[in-house]
Design an enzyme around this catalytic site. Structure first.
Site, PDB file in Angstrom:
ATOM      1  N   SER A 269      13.116 -65.320   6.601  1.00  0.00           N
ATOM      2  CA  SER A 269      13.443 -65.085   5.080  1.00  0.00           C
ATOM      3  C   SER A 269      14.093 -64.104   5.240  1.00  0.00           C
ATOM      4  O   SER A 269      15.808 -64.760   4.830  1.00  0.00           O
ATOM      5  CB  SER A 269      12.153 -64.221   4.679  1.00  0.00           C
ATOM      6  N   ASP A 371       6.711 -73.488  -0.303  1.00  0.00           N
ATOM      7  CA  ASP A 371       7.577 -72.205  -0.203  1.00  0.00           C
ATOM      8  C   ASP A 371       7.326 -71.625  -2.002  1.00  0.00           C
ATOM      9  O   ASP A 371       8.247 -72.627  -1.439  1.00  0.00           O
ATOM     10  CB  ASP A 371       8.597 -71.573   0.752  1.00  0.00           C
ATOM     11  N   HIS A 403       5.474 -69.262   2.046  1.00  0.00           N
ATOM     12  CA  HIS A 403       6.486 -68.970   2.710  1.00  0.00           C
ATOM     13  C   HIS A 403       5.733 -67.729   4.147  1.00  0.00           C
ATOM     14  O   HIS A 403       6.245 -67.473   5.325  1.00  0.00           O
ATOM     15  CB  HIS A 403       7.111 -67.640   1.781  1.00  0.00           C
TER      16      HIS A 403
END
Length: 462
Positions: A269, A371, A403
């Site tokens: 991320s 995501d 995600h």
């Protein structure tokens, strides 16, 4: 409105943080404990990085009042000390056990306080409107559903003898890393330097515990690097911290049983974005003349990016629509004029960087197609751009994965995990013996019931 939520300066936020920190009373003997002192945001060192480090622990016993003791009590004091010393030796083990339990209790309290403060800090930035009240409720449900897994992972983090926690790699706040070591200590092991995510605001090294545990079970050392978050630092501070942490791994991992010739870099991320910025910036430094560096890209065999974003111009409005408001995000990234510098996808296309691209390691990007925190196109386009400028790169998509699916839910599900197996496959690609062991490795244990994982997937705010 975002402008009402976002603080006008770091000074106002620091005062708020110091007020909340005052509620956490630390024992005096912990004032120089690195794992605890990094929590004290009211300390001047968070504002003035030029201050000297604190005095050693022993000095706290010599800084008492300078009043001379009264001579008439000296004889009685000596008698009391002699009596105490006569009784102390048989109880050494008891005192040692008590000290260990006390130290562990302080560690748990420190980690709990930090995690709580990070959570409230994030909520403070995102505001208290209807959107974020609903997201907070979704986050609470999500955490509750995964709570059985979090308990087990937390127990491992605090009690496992295979973890070396809070190793200091620099002199800035939060310059710490955790090492996850395999039980099998024979021969040098491949190493993954991992930079965790957290929206550039709540990143923390403990977020990599589940990955560190599972990779160490496959004879891979993992170094989870902590770094300053906003508003304690901006993106350039995060990049500098991460680069220094990578340098520590490259230069010292052999002391912990790691193979300095098999070091891999990975980010998840926001951590994937930071790590990508690190390698692009490092390539530009190494391509320049007269630049001295503490580590080299030639030491990194492959960069793995998990669910990252690499072109900030394409993400500003997306993040704004999801609650990471434009004003906050631009403050993290040091203004709109800096978006190019901190967009690896844009930087590698700049003709002014010379032959820097030729120094980049191979790049593998993992992303779930479901995501909606960072769209999977971010990894696709970055891989394609890397290929155009001559870098070995590929993107691997996981159909329908969100995600958090690829980083939390799937690992907690146990059994076979496609992303994990792909990652281990790349790391062990040149080691036939390790590949043979992987083929017969027992399935990973389930941490959370399937029904709860499916519900967590449906309510996840990420």
């Amino acid at each position: 409105m975002p402008s009402q939520i976002f603080p006008t300066s770091n000074r106002s936020l620091d005062s708020a943080v110091s007020t909340s920190s005052a509620a956490f009373i630390r024992p005096k003997e912990d004032e120089n404990d690195p794992s605890v002192s990094l929590l004290d945001h009211s300390a001047p060192s968070f504002r003035d990085m030029s201050l000297k480090p604190p005095l050693p622990r022993a000095s706290s016993f010599t800084t008492s009042r300078n009043k001379p003791s009264r001579p008439r009590h000296s004889f009685n004091q000596k008698r009391r000390r002699r009596a105490a010393s006569q009784d102390s030796f048989p109880c050494v083990s008891d005192h040692s056990d008590t000290a260990i339990r006390s130290s562990f209790g302080r560690d748990v309290a420190a980690e709990t306080f930090l995690l709580t403060r990070l959570g409230f800090k994030l909520l403070g930035y995102l505001g208290v409107g209807y959107k974020w009240i609903s997201r907070f409720l979704a986050l609470s449900c999500y955490a509750l559903l995964l709570f059985p897994g979090f308990i087990q992972v937390g127990y491992y983090y605090f009690f496992s003898s295979q973890i070396r926690r809070s190793i200091v790699y620099g002199d800035k706040p939060r310059n710490r890393l955790d090492l996850y070591l395999p039980k099998n200590s024979s021969g040098p092991k491949p190493v993954v330097a991992f930079i965790t995510g957290g929206a550039w605001i709540i990143g923390y090294k403990a977020w990599g515990t589940l990955l560190g545990q599972q990779l160490s079970e496959r004879d891979i050392i993992v170094a989870c690097i902590d770094y300053r978050n906003f508003p304690q630092g901006t993106i350039s501070d995060m990049i500098a911290d991460s680069s220094q942490g990578i340098a520590f791994v490259c230069n010292n991992i052999a002391e912990y049983g790691g193979d300095p010739n098999r070091i891999y870099l990975m980010g998840q991320s926001a951590g994937a974005h930071i790590a990508a910025c690190v390698i692009v910036e490092q390539a530009i430094k190494e391509a320049g003349e007269g630049e001295s560096t503490s580590w080299s890209l030639s030491q990194i065999k492959t960069y793995f990016g998990l669910s990252g974003g690499y072109n900030l111009f394409n993400l500003v409005e997306h993040f704004h629509s999801r609650g990471l408001y434009r004003s906050i995000f631009l403050s993290i990234m040091e203004g709109e004029e800096s978006l190019k510098r901190f967009s690896p996808e844009v930087m590698i296309q700049d003709p002014n960087i010379g032959n820097a691209n030729s120094l980049l390691p191979p790049v593998v990007l993992f992303h779930g197609t479901g995501d909606y925190s960072i769209p999977s196109d971010a990894s696709k386009t970055f891989a394609e751009t890397l290929q155009k400028v001559g870098v070995t790169a590929e993107s691997i998509m996981y159909e329908g994965k969100t995600h958090t699916d690829v980083f939390l839910q799937d690992p907690m599900r146990g059994g076979k995990d496609d992303m994990f197996e792909d990652l281990v496959g790349y790391i062990h690609a040149g080691d036939a013996e390790a590949r043979a062991r992987d083929a017969v490795a027992p399935p990973r244990r389930r941490l959370v019931p399937e029904c709860m994982l499916k519900l967590a997937h449906s309510v996840s705010p990420f």
